[in-house]
Motif scaffolding. Structure first.
Motif, PDB file in Angstrom:
ATOM      1  N   ARG A 195     -23.455 -37.186 -39.678  1.00  0.00           N
ATOM      2  CA  ARG A 195     -22.579 -38.355 -39.745  1.00  0.00           C
ATOM      3  C   ARG A 195     -21.310 -38.173 -38.924  1.00  0.00           C
ATOM      4  NH1 ARG A 195     -23.161 -37.619 -46.104  1.00  0.00           N
ATOM      5  NH2 ARG A 195     -22.783 -35.521 -45.266  1.00  0.00           N
ATOM      6  N   SER A 196     -21.177 -37.026 -38.251  1.00  0.00           N
ATOM      7  CA  SER A 196     -19.950 -36.741 -37.508  1.00  0.00           C
ATOM      8  C   SER A 196     -20.280 -36.294 -36.092  1.00  0.00           C
ATOM      9  CB  SER A 196     -19.142 -35.646 -38.214  1.00  0.00           C
ATOM     10  OG  SER A 196     -18.067 -35.219 -37.427  1.00  0.00           O
ATOM     11  N   LYS A 197     -19.405 -36.596 -35.147  1.00  0.00           N
ATOM     12  CA  LYS A 197     -19.589 -36.180 -33.761  1.00  0.00           C
ATOM     13  C   LYS A 197     -19.122 -34.746 -33.522  1.00  0.00           C
ATOM     14  CE  LYS A 197     -19.241 -40.730 -31.543  1.00  0.00           C
ATOM     15  NZ  LYS A 197     -18.533 -41.535 -30.512  1.00  0.00           N
ATOM     16  N   GLU A 198     -18.278 -34.237 -34.421  1.00  0.00           N
ATOM     17  CA  GLU A 198     -17.714 -32.902 -34.240  1.00  0.00           C
ATOM     18  C   GLU A 198     -18.524 -31.868 -35.022  1.00  0.00           C
ATOM     19  OE1 GLU A 198     -15.210 -32.503 -32.158  1.00  0.00           O
ATOM     20  OE2 GLU A 198     -15.120 -34.676 -31.818  1.00  0.00           O
ATOM     21  N   TYR A 199     -18.688 -30.684 -34.429  1.00  0.00           N
ATOM     22  CA  TYR A 199     -19.406 -29.644 -35.169  1.00  0.00           C
ATOM     23  C   TYR A 199     -18.524 -29.108 -36.285  1.00  0.00           C
ATOM     24  CZ  TYR A 199     -17.014 -26.304 -31.982  1.00  0.00           C
ATOM     25  OH  TYR A 199     -16.089 -25.577 -31.280  1.00  0.00           O
ATOM     26  N   SER A 200     -19.178 -28.704 -37.373  1.00  0.00           N
ATOM     27  CA  SER A 200     -18.447 -28.263 -38.565  1.00  0.00           C
ATOM     28  C   SER A 200     -18.190 -26.771 -38.568  1.00  0.00           C
ATOM     29  CB  SER A 200     -19.217 -28.660 -39.828  1.00  0.00           C
ATOM     30  OG  SER A 200     -20.542 -28.140 -39.778  1.00  0.00           O
ATOM     31  N   SER A 201     -19.050 -26.001 -37.897  1.00  0.00           N
ATOM     32  CA  SER A 201     -18.828 -24.557 -37.797  1.00  0.00           C
ATOM     33  C   SER A 201     -19.551 -24.008 -36.572  1.00  0.00           C
ATOM     34  CB  SER A 201     -19.299 -23.829 -39.060  1.00  0.00           C
ATOM     35  OG  SER A 201     -20.681 -24.006 -39.261  1.00  0.00           O
ATOM     36  N   LYS A 202     -19.116 -22.836 -36.154  1.00  0.00           N
ATOM     37  CA  LYS A 202     -19.634 -22.212 -34.932  1.00  0.00           C
ATOM     38  C   LYS A 202     -19.832 -20.724 -35.174  1.00  0.00           C
ATOM     39  CE  LYS A 202     -18.421 -21.754 -30.006  1.00  0.00           C
ATOM     40  NZ  LYS A 202     -17.459 -22.205 -28.952  1.00  0.00           N
ATOM     41  N   ILE A 203     -21.010 -20.227 -34.775  1.00  0.00           N
ATOM     42  CA  ILE A 203     -21.305 -18.803 -34.877  1.00  0.00           C
ATOM     43  C   ILE A 203     -21.702 -18.304 -33.488  1.00  0.00           C
ATOM     44  CG2 ILE A 203     -22.942 -17.107 -35.798  1.00  0.00           C
ATOM     45  CD1 ILE A 203     -23.030 -18.762 -38.370  1.00  0.00           C
ATOM     46  N   ILE A 204     -21.127 -17.181 -33.083  1.00  0.00           N
ATOM     47  CA  ILE A 204     -21.492 -16.548 -31.805  1.00  0.00           C
ATOM     48  C   ILE A 204     -22.060 -15.173 -32.143  1.00  0.00           C
ATOM     49  CG2 ILE A 204     -20.686 -15.782 -29.537  1.00  0.00           C
ATOM     50  CD1 ILE A 204     -18.431 -17.818 -29.754  1.00  0.00           C
ATOM     51  N   PRO A 205     -23.393 -15.053 -32.254  1.00  0.00           N
ATOM     52  CA  PRO A 205     -23.990 -13.781 -32.691  1.00  0.00           C
ATOM     53  C   PRO A 205     -23.579 -12.583 -31.839  1.00  0.00           C
ATOM     54  CG  PRO A 205     -25.609 -15.539 -32.785  1.00  0.00           C
ATOM     55  CD  PRO A 205     -24.407 -16.117 -32.108  1.00  0.00           C
TER      56      PRO A 205
END
Length: 336
Positions: A195-205
């Motif tokens: 429902r949102s255009k923005e990502y809620s979280s980000k992971i960089i393994p």
């Protein structure tokens, strides 16, 4: 003349809605339909004994011989992601008992299409690398080569949402309830609320030194999620993450690979494959439960179903498809 089959890469697979047919798509734009009953009849107990015999396999050609990157199975249409284009093909034009193994390659009869617009000031066409269909609301999610995940309303073909946050192309997407997760060549995994255009979280393994593999790069080739877990890998090592903590619980040093392209979480068991001699079945700790030697040097696609019979199919950088009715061993190989 060089036989093109030795350069074939099967990039995607899916099952027909009835489950009786396996459909594969390759880099030459050839869609192959396998009658699974006839392919597997030597060792499978079928729940539907009234399936017609038909031929074992037959082929269709994609418009403009376009590479078939991804597929999804809808109730009425087979949905195909190509290059700059998503098309729908009525199942009735594909699943036809009049086709036989010696039939000529027929052109695909396309019912509808959606164009993926090229970036401004660019002549590049956009690969549709992965598809997920939400059958409840008839929304199709497409991870594409322009670093974007699109949501399309299939009733009208309109874009209803664009998820933009990656800086390189999308390898893989997964969906659970209202959450979309995307894995990219840029080395990141992004979580989105639909429902949102923005990502809620980000992971960089690759930020984790135990997961990073500098010789292979930081790209993330596949991701899959459950309510509690995320399994991902690529140039980075295969790793299992606790979603609530956004932290890795297990790094799979036991897996021998040169890049992960397939991850699955099913029945409290983990599955992974890619550029490796084996397709792996793993525990939640760094332990191999089972491994199957694969025909493709690199596995790009794994599909499974329970009915009308239990089967898992593995395909990739080969014209051969490995078929397992039990993931402890390989039952047969299609395409030979």
């Amino acid at each position: 003349m060089v036989n093109s089959k030795y350069y074939t890469t099967i990039l995607s697979q899916t099952f027909s809605p009835c489950g009786n047919y396996l459909i594969t798509g390759n880099n030459y734009g050839i869609l192959t339909v396998y009658n699974l009953k006839n392919e597997l009849q030597s060792g499978v107990e079928f729940k539907d004994q009234n399936l017609s015999a038909g031929g074992r396999s037959y082929e269709f050609e994609m418009i403009r011989k376009m590479q078939i990157n991804s597929m999804e199975s809808g109730e009425k249409f087979l949905i195909i992601g190509g290059v700059g284009l998503i098309v729908g093909v009525d199942w009735e034009t594909i699943i036809d008992n009049n086709f036989g193994e010696n039939s000529k390659i027929e052109p695909l009869s396309i019912s509808w299409s959606i164009n993926i617009p090229s970036p401004k000031d660019s002549m590049l066409t956009i690969d549709v690398n992965c598809l997920i269909l939400n059958k409840e609301d008839n929304v199709l999610y497409a991870g594409c080569g322009d670093n974007t995940v699109y949501a399309f309303n299939l009733e009208c073909g309109d874009v209803i949402q664009k998820f933009e946050g990656h800086s390189d192309f999308i390898h893989s997407i997964d969906k659970l309830d209202d959450t979309i997760v995307s894995a990219s060549e840029d080395g990141s995994v992004l979580f989105w609320d639909v429902r949102s255009k923005e990502y809620s979280s980000k992971i960089i393994p690759s930020n984790n030194p135990e997961i990073k593999r500098p010789n292979l790069g930081n790209w993330v080739g596949s991701v899959t999620i459950t309510n509690d877990w995320m399994l991902c890998g690529g140039g980075t090592k295969l790793s299992l993450w606790n979603r609530s903590m956004a932290a890795p619980m297990t790094v799979y040093n036991c897996v021998e690979d040169s890049g992960i392209h397939v991850t699955k979480l099913m029945d409290e068991t983990l599955y992974a494959g890619g550029c490796s001699k084996y397709f792996y079945q793993l525990s939640f700790t760094d332990e191999i439960l089972c491994k199957i030697e694969t025909s493709p040097v690199t596995v790009f696609s794994c599909v499974n179903q329970e009915n009308p019979f239990k089967v898992t199919c593995l395909a990739g950088s080969s014209y051969k498809i490995d078929v397992c009715t039990n993931l402890n061993y390989k039952m047969t190989t299609l395409g030979i």
